[in-house]
Design a protein around this motif. Structure first.
Motif, PDB file in Angstrom:
ATOM      1  N   ASP A 159       0.688  -1.160   0.047  1.00  0.00           N
ATOM      2  CA  ASP A 159      -0.138  -0.166   0.124  1.00  0.00           C
ATOM      3  C   ASP A 159       0.984   1.297  -0.148  1.00  0.00           C
ATOM      4  N   LEU A 160       0.944   1.898  -1.188  1.00  0.00           N
ATOM      5  CA  LEU A 160       1.951   2.885  -1.381  1.00  0.00           C
ATOM      6  C   LEU A 160       1.771   4.311  -0.321  1.00  0.00           C
ATOM      7  N   THR A 161       0.323   4.194  -0.004  1.00  0.00           N
ATOM      8  CA  THR A 161       0.198   5.494   0.689  1.00  0.00           C
ATOM      9  C   THR A 161       0.491   5.281   2.408  1.00  0.00           C
ATOM     10  N   LYS A 162       0.821   4.133   2.485  1.00  0.00           N
ATOM     11  CA  LYS A 162       1.388   3.600   3.816  1.00  0.00           C
ATOM     12  C   LYS A 162       3.106   4.345   4.052  1.00  0.00           C
ATOM     13  N   CYS A 218      10.227  -3.476  -3.312  1.00  0.00           N
ATOM     14  CA  CYS A 218       9.384  -4.251  -4.328  1.00  0.00           C
ATOM     15  C   CYS A 218       8.061  -3.971  -3.920  1.00  0.00           C
ATOM     16  N   ARG A 219       7.294  -3.235  -5.067  1.00  0.00           N
ATOM     17  CA  ARG A 219       6.022  -2.814  -5.050  1.00  0.00           C
ATOM     18  C   ARG A 219       5.131  -4.115  -5.571  1.00  0.00           C
ATOM     19  N   TRP A 220       3.980  -4.553  -4.708  1.00  0.00           N
ATOM     20  CA  TRP A 220       3.135  -5.430  -4.749  1.00  0.00           C
ATOM     21  C   TRP A 220       1.746  -5.008  -5.433  1.00  0.00           C
ATOM     22  N   VAL A 275       7.322  -4.284   5.945  1.00  0.00           N
ATOM     23  CA  VAL A 275       5.985  -4.615   4.886  1.00  0.00           C
ATOM     24  C   VAL A 275       5.212  -3.299   5.202  1.00  0.00           C
ATOM     25  N   PHE A 276       4.851  -2.789   4.133  1.00  0.00           N
ATOM     26  CA  PHE A 276       3.994  -1.609   4.300  1.00  0.00           C
ATOM     27  C   PHE A 276       2.465  -1.984   3.714  1.00  0.00           C
TER      28      PHE A 276
END
Ligand code: TXA
Ligand code: MG
Length: 296
Positions: free
Chosen positions: A226-229, A270-272, A295-296
């Motif tokens: 979650d990119l916002t986190k 790494c973007r999930w 992990v975000f």
């Protein structure tokens, strides 16, 4: 061919060799030689509570190491061997407790790689082999990865591993097939072969060696769901980019991790993606989560 013979001689005289499989490379020793098995643990700095997988050349070797094999286990073997499925079965007394960490079960699989099968066949003995990396570190998917960690070990070069992730580990308990480690043989595939069984994913550590952290690069790996986190800067980081094709993402995961680890950035991220769900993605997520520091 010459190297194959050399590998067989080394195994006969109590040594260890690097062995290609379709999943990851293994560090192999004859199950008949306790000194060689001990050497595997020493070389990897692996704790003795983490049991090894025994590799067979075919189904006929099962009875030599396991007993009371349930019929559904035979069905799984017939469908998925040679291939990335490991079965945990009651062990015969003759199997060294060093291999099984004192458990009364032994983990078995037939790898899908000609060189590995030839090696086991011509030696005439099953091979105990964990992944050929230092304990807790990133697994090897190329011969050069093994040589980097173990420069004194002979490695049979079988090319890049086709699957790239460790095998699915399962255990049959009553009417359940428990998945102890996810891999390329998925729950759906197991269900198809054994429709009357419940397929259960064990998330809590049930086997020794299933640790929370594993497969780790030297650099910190940040996994972002979650990119916002994520409020930290990614400026001095390098991206681990996965292919949207899960088979390719799995095949490339460890070698990409290793390459980025050698670069000059401070950490890796790494973007999930949300749509990465089911099938192989579960196994990829499992490895990434264990390799990540955050992990975000
Ligand atoms: O694909 C693979 O499985 C690769 C290639 C080389 O075959 N091998 C591999 O081995 O991944 P390793 O040692 O890295 O992981 C084996 C894991 C152990 O950590 C343990 O969790 C599980 O298999 N295992 C082995 N014996 C077991 C047993 N008796 N009961 C439960 N789990 C077991
Ligand atoms: Mg391993």
């Amino acid at each position: 061919m010459e190297k194959l013979n050399e590998a067989i001689e080394i195994l006969k005289s109590g040594g260890v060799v690097g062995m290609p499989t379709e999943t990851v490379y293994g560090l192999a020793a004859s199950i008949e030689n306790e000194n060689a098995i001990q050497r595997i643990f020493r070389l990897k700095k692996r704790p003795f509570f983490d049991p090894l997988i025994v590799h067979l050349s075919d189904l006929s070797q099962v009875e030599g190491v396991a007993k009371d094999v349930p019929s559904v286990a035979y069905e799984l073997m017939e469908n998925f061997w040679p291939g990335p499925l490991t079965l945990v079965l009651p062990k015969k007394e003759t199997v060294s407790g060093l291999i099984t960490s004192g458990l009364d079960t032994v983990a078995l699989r037939v790898p899908k790689h000609d060189l590995a099968l030839k090696l086991i066949e011509e030696l005439g003995q099953p091979l105990a082999a964990p992944s050929a990396n230092m304990f807790g570190r990133t697994s090897p998917t190329q011969a050069s990865h093994v040589r980097e960690s173990f420069p004194d070990v002979l490695v049979l070069d079988g090319g890049t591993c086709e699957v790239g992730l460790e095998s699915t580990v399962v255990q049959v308990i009553n009417q359940e097939i428990q998945i102890l480690r996810p891999g390329a043989v998925t729950a759906e595939m197991l269900k198809e072969v054994a429709p009357s069984y419940h397929i259960v994913r064990k998330t809590k550590s049930v086997a020794p060696g299933h640790l929370e952290h594993h497969y780790q690069p030297q650099k910190k790996l940040i996994l972002i769901k979650d990119l916002t986190k994520n409020n930290g800067s990614l400026e001095n980081a390098v991206e681990l980019r996965l292919s949207p094709d899960p088979a390719l993402a799995a095949r490339e995961l460890y070698s990409k991790m290793r390459d980025l680890d050698k670069g000059n950035r401070d950490f890796i991220y790494c973007r999930w993606e949300n749509e990465w769900k089911g099938q192989l993605w579960e196994a990829i997520w499992d490895r990434l989560k264990k390799a990540a520091t955050t992990v975000f």
